[in-house]
Design a protein around this motif. Structure first.
Motif, PDB file in Angstrom:
ATOM      1  N   UNK A 275       0.863  -1.190   0.000  1.00  0.00           N
ATOM      2  CA  UNK A 275       0.000   0.000   0.000  1.00  0.00           C
ATOM      3  C   UNK A 275       0.892   1.231   0.000  1.00  0.00           C
ATOM      4  N   UNK A 276       0.575   2.214  -0.831  1.00  0.00           N
ATOM      5  CA  UNK A 276       1.286   3.497  -0.813  1.00  0.00           C
ATOM      6  C   UNK A 276       0.247   4.602  -0.663  1.00  0.00           C
ATOM      7  N   UNK A 277       0.559   5.578   0.184  1.00  0.00           N
ATOM      8  CA  UNK A 277      -0.352   6.709   0.371  1.00  0.00           C
ATOM      9  C   UNK A 277       0.417   7.895   0.927  1.00  0.00           C
ATOM     10  N   UNK A 278      -0.169   9.072   0.756  1.00  0.00           N
ATOM     11  CA  UNK A 278       0.422  10.279   1.311  1.00  0.00           C
ATOM     12  C   UNK A 278       0.201  10.298   2.819  1.00  0.00           C
ATOM     13  N   UNK A 279       1.197  10.742   3.568  1.00  0.00           N
ATOM     14  CA  UNK A 279       1.097  10.813   5.028  1.00  0.00           C
ATOM     15  C   UNK A 279       0.153  11.951   5.400  1.00  0.00           C
ATOM     16  N   UNK A 280      -0.770  11.666   6.322  1.00  0.00           N
ATOM     17  CA  UNK A 280      -1.751  12.670   6.746  1.00  0.00           C
ATOM     18  C   UNK A 280      -3.155  12.194   6.453  1.00  0.00           C
ATOM     19  N   UNK A 281      -4.095  13.088   6.610  1.00  0.00           N
ATOM     20  CA  UNK A 281      -5.502  12.752   6.406  1.00  0.00           C
ATOM     21  C   UNK A 281      -5.866  12.841   4.922  1.00  0.00           C
ATOM     22  N   UNK A 282      -5.326  11.893   4.143  1.00  0.00           N
ATOM     23  CA  UNK A 282      -5.586  11.900   2.709  1.00  0.00           C
ATOM     24  C   UNK A 282      -5.929  10.482   2.245  1.00  0.00           C
ATOM     25  N   UNK A 283      -7.056   9.928   2.721  1.00  0.00           N
ATOM     26  CA  UNK A 283      -7.404   8.554   2.353  1.00  0.00           C
ATOM     27  C   UNK A 283      -7.601   8.366   0.855  1.00  0.00           C
ATOM     28  N   UNK A 284      -7.963   9.440   0.163  1.00  0.00           N
ATOM     29  CA  UNK A 284      -8.190   9.322  -1.288  1.00  0.00           C
ATOM     30  C   UNK A 284      -6.900   9.056  -2.047  1.00  0.00           C
ATOM     31  N   UNK A 285      -5.753   9.250  -1.373  1.00  0.00           N
ATOM     32  CA  UNK A 285      -4.464   9.025  -2.040  1.00  0.00           C
ATOM     33  C   UNK A 285      -4.031   7.562  -2.013  1.00  0.00           C
ATOM     34  N   UNK A 286      -4.725   6.734  -1.275  1.00  0.00           N
ATOM     35  CA  UNK A 286      -4.309   5.331  -1.075  1.00  0.00           C
ATOM     36  C   UNK A 286      -4.392   4.523  -2.371  1.00  0.00           C
ATOM     37  N   UNK A 287      -3.286   3.857  -2.686  1.00  0.00           N
ATOM     38  CA  UNK A 287      -3.222   2.956  -3.832  1.00  0.00           C
ATOM     39  C   UNK A 287      -2.496   1.685  -3.404  1.00  0.00           C
ATOM     40  N   UNK A 288      -2.771   0.550  -4.084  1.00  0.00           N
ATOM     41  CA  UNK A 288      -2.081  -0.689  -3.709  1.00  0.00           C
ATOM     42  C   UNK A 288      -1.779  -1.545  -4.923  1.00  0.00           C
ATOM     43  N   UNK A 289      -0.767  -2.389  -4.753  1.00  0.00           N
ATOM     44  CA  UNK A 289      -0.397  -3.328  -5.806  1.00  0.00           C
ATOM     45  C   UNK A 289      -1.287  -4.558  -5.747  1.00  0.00           C
ATOM     46  N   UNK A 290      -1.125  -5.450  -6.716  1.00  0.00           N
ATOM     47  CA  UNK A 290      -1.735  -6.782  -6.635  1.00  0.00           C
ATOM     48  C   UNK A 290      -0.940  -7.590  -5.600  1.00  0.00           C
TER      49      UNK A 290
END
Length: 296
Positions: free
Chosen positions: A138-153
């Motif tokens: 899982x990769x995401x921006x640090x902070x309150x940004x849940x919309x930034x969350x992306x993940x690999x297979x």
């Protein structure tokens, strides 16, 4: 003289010539007017003036399409020219809008995407008793940004050294943001186990990063690592800032602009030659000390 351009001459119709010519007049800055001069091409003497007219700076900014009365027309009060000029005010307004949009990007008001390549991990622990861990990242921006969350297979073949080779676009970046990477084991029956974590600092995101990072919270595996590549957002933002500055120069008149001019025709011109063989053409140029703008 090397900048001189002209419409074609009309050898068939001296009185009502049709040129239907489109020209690009360079060197425009806010406040410039356009001068049109109709002349008779003559190889044996100076070309006679058949009429003149100036399109004001306001008309150039607003744009113009239609007929204009010619002065210095040699006793022909009905002499006119038909032209169309692109609205430079509209052009400049569009550039200004572009500048404002780019400014919002630079100041962090506009959403930006961070390009992230998650290649692989190594030396991960086995999280499931049956030896069937399925790690993903899982990769995401640090902070309150849940919309930034992306993940690999998830990788079902190799739990210890998974290879994802996945490129993701992480949205919502603003200057100062860090990137968090979390490797987990996919499990349908319980919460996914954490296999390791790492944070790429804001400085690393701005500079860009390509290589391996040590994972923390790796469950007693000190050699657990992840291999990633992150686009240098500092370079991206610098390019945007350069674009803003270039656009600013256009708006403030420091950058050369072209005025699109369509010279269609003239009407009711005088006969300048005694043999009835006038060959009228039209010259257009910016009013002021700008010889490089001259077009005919």
């Amino acid at each position: 003289p090397e900048s001189r351009r002209e419409t074609k001459t009309d050898e068939k119709e001296y009185k009502n010539p049709a040129w239907n010519t489109t020209l690009e007049v360079p060197g425009y800055t806010a406040g410039d007017a356009l001068s049109f001069t109709v002349k008779d091409k003559d190889p044996l003497k100076l070309d006679d003036i058949l009429g003149k007219v100036v399109l004001t700076d306001a008309q150039v900014r607003q744009g113009f399409a239609g007929e204009l009365q010619l002065t210095e027309a040699g006793g022909c009060p009905d002499a006119k020219i038909k032209i169309k000029v692109e609205a430079m005010g509209t052009v400049m307004a569009k550039v200004e809008q572009t500048v404002e949009a780019a400014k919002e990007v630079v100041t962090g008001k506009e959403i930006r995407n961070v390009k992230v390549e998650i290649e692989s991990a190594m030396n991960l622990r086995q999280a499931d008793w049956d030896g069937k861990s399925e790690p993903y990242c899982i990769v995401e921006l640090v902070g309150q940004k849940p919309e930034s969350r992306r993940e690999t297979h998830h990788d079902e073949k190799d739990y210890k050294n998974p290879a994802w080779n996945t490129t993701l676009e992480v949205p919502g970046y603003t200057a100062g943001d860090a990137l968090s990477f979390t490797v987990k084991d996919k499990d349908p029956l319980k919460l996914d186990d954490i296999l390791g974590k790492v944070v790429l600092t804001d400085a690393q995101v701005r500079q860009g990063f390509a290589g391996e990072l040590q994972l923390t919270e790796a469950g007693g595996c000190p050699d657990a690592k992840i291999k990633i590549k992150v686009e240098a957002m500092g370079t991206v933002m610098a390019k945007v800032e350069q674009t803003v500055e270039a656009a600013k120069e256009v708006v403030t008149g420091k950058e050369i602009r072209n005025v699109k001019v369509e010279i269609e025709s003239a009407m009711n011109l005088r006969q300048a030659d005694w043999d009835g063989k006038s060959e009228p053409y039209c010259m257009v140029e910016l009013v002021g000390p700008k010889p490089e703008s001259r077009r005919e």
